[in-house]
Write an enzyme that holds these catalytic residues in place. Structure first.
Site, mmCIF file in Angstrom:
data_model
loop_
_atom_site.group_PDB
_atom_site.id
_atom_site.type_symbol
_atom_site.label_atom_id
_atom_site.label_comp_id
_atom_site.label_asym_id
_atom_site.label_seq_id
_atom_site.Cartn_x
_atom_site.Cartn_y
_atom_site.Cartn_z
ATOM 1 N N GLY A 51 6.583 -12.009 -37.724
ATOM 2 C CA GLY A 51 7.088 -13.194 -37.061
ATOM 3 C C GLY A 51 5.987 -13.880 -36.277
ATOM 4 N N ARG A 83 7.204 -17.224 -40.289
ATOM 5 C CA ARG A 83 6.593 -15.925 -40.551
ATOM 6 C C ARG A 83 5.249 -16.167 -41.232
ATOM 7 N NH1 ARG A 83 9.771 -11.918 -39.355
ATOM 8 N NH2 ARG A 83 8.542 -10.363 -40.455
ATOM 9 N N HIS A 133 21.532 -20.714 -29.577
ATOM 10 C CA HIS A 133 22.716 -19.843 -29.667
ATOM 11 C C HIS A 133 23.862 -20.646 -29.060
ATOM 12 C CE1 HIS A 133 24.335 -15.485 -28.986
ATOM 13 N NE2 HIS A 133 25.170 -16.239 -29.687
ATOM 14 N N ALA A 170 24.662 -10.754 -27.960
ATOM 15 C CA ALA A 170 23.434 -11.081 -27.238
ATOM 16 C C ALA A 170 22.550 -11.990 -28.088
ATOM 17 C CB ALA A 170 22.673 -9.806 -26.901
ATOM 18 N N THR A 171 21.939 -12.960 -27.452
ATOM 19 C CA THR A 171 21.016 -13.851 -28.156
ATOM 20 C C THR A 171 19.873 -13.075 -28.828
ATOM 21 O OG1 THR A 171 21.590 -15.676 -26.691
ATOM 22 C CG2 THR A 171 19.517 -15.872 -27.913
ATOM 23 N N GLU A 225 16.116 -13.066 -38.098
ATOM 24 C CA GLU A 225 14.810 -12.622 -38.603
ATOM 25 C C GLU A 225 14.968 -11.635 -39.751
ATOM 26 O OE1 GLU A 225 11.079 -12.905 -36.047
ATOM 27 O OE2 GLU A 225 12.472 -11.661 -34.884
#
Length: 141
Positions: A66, A118, A73, A38-39, A47
């Site tokens: 973040g 970030r 992707h 999954a993306t 992250e």
């Protein structure tokens, strides 16, 4: 207020590796109907690498959160594929750190690539801004 040690410089990197499991699939996340990585999980692993890269450089009492994400992707990863996320510090601007991120599979093929920003925050002050519902207000970069 800068909350990083002066030794944080562009080029600092960190990697994290994972093997795609059933609970990492798009069908489980609701982000697609194909049983591949999954993306949102790919992003989370990227992250995670950014957090690992700057954690040793944070001043006591601070953390990072973040702020911005841009992720392409570009290739599917079926279950049992080992992937590695790498984050590299590209730019430091006060409290903001921009990373180049890349997720590759065990054959070295690029699975995802992008940028993550970030921002460092004073942890106590950040949490004190939470309202009585437990929601943390938006970060002000």
């Amino acid at each position: 207020m800068v909350m990083f040690q002066s030794s944080l410089k562009p080029g600092v990197t960190a990697t994290v590796s994972h093997t795609v499991r059933n609970d990492d699939l798009a069908t489980v996340f609701g982000s697609g109907d194909v049983a591949v990585l999954a993306t949102p999980r790919a992003l989370a692993w990227c992250e995670q690498a950014t957090v690992a890269a700057i954690a040793p450089y944070l001043e006591p009492g601070s953390t990072s959160v973040g702020l911005r994400v841009n992720l392409d992707h570009v290739a599917p990863s079926p279950i049992r594929t080992e992937v590695t996320a790498q984050a590299t510090v590209e730019k430091i601007d006060g409290r903001r750190v921009t990373f180049g991120v890349q997720l590759t599979d065990m054959a070295g093929h690029v699975v995802a690539t992008g940028r993550v920003v970030r921002v460092s925050v004073d942890l106590e002050r950040f949490l004190a801004r939470a309202d009585d519902t437990g929601q943390v207000p938006a970060v002000r970069p």
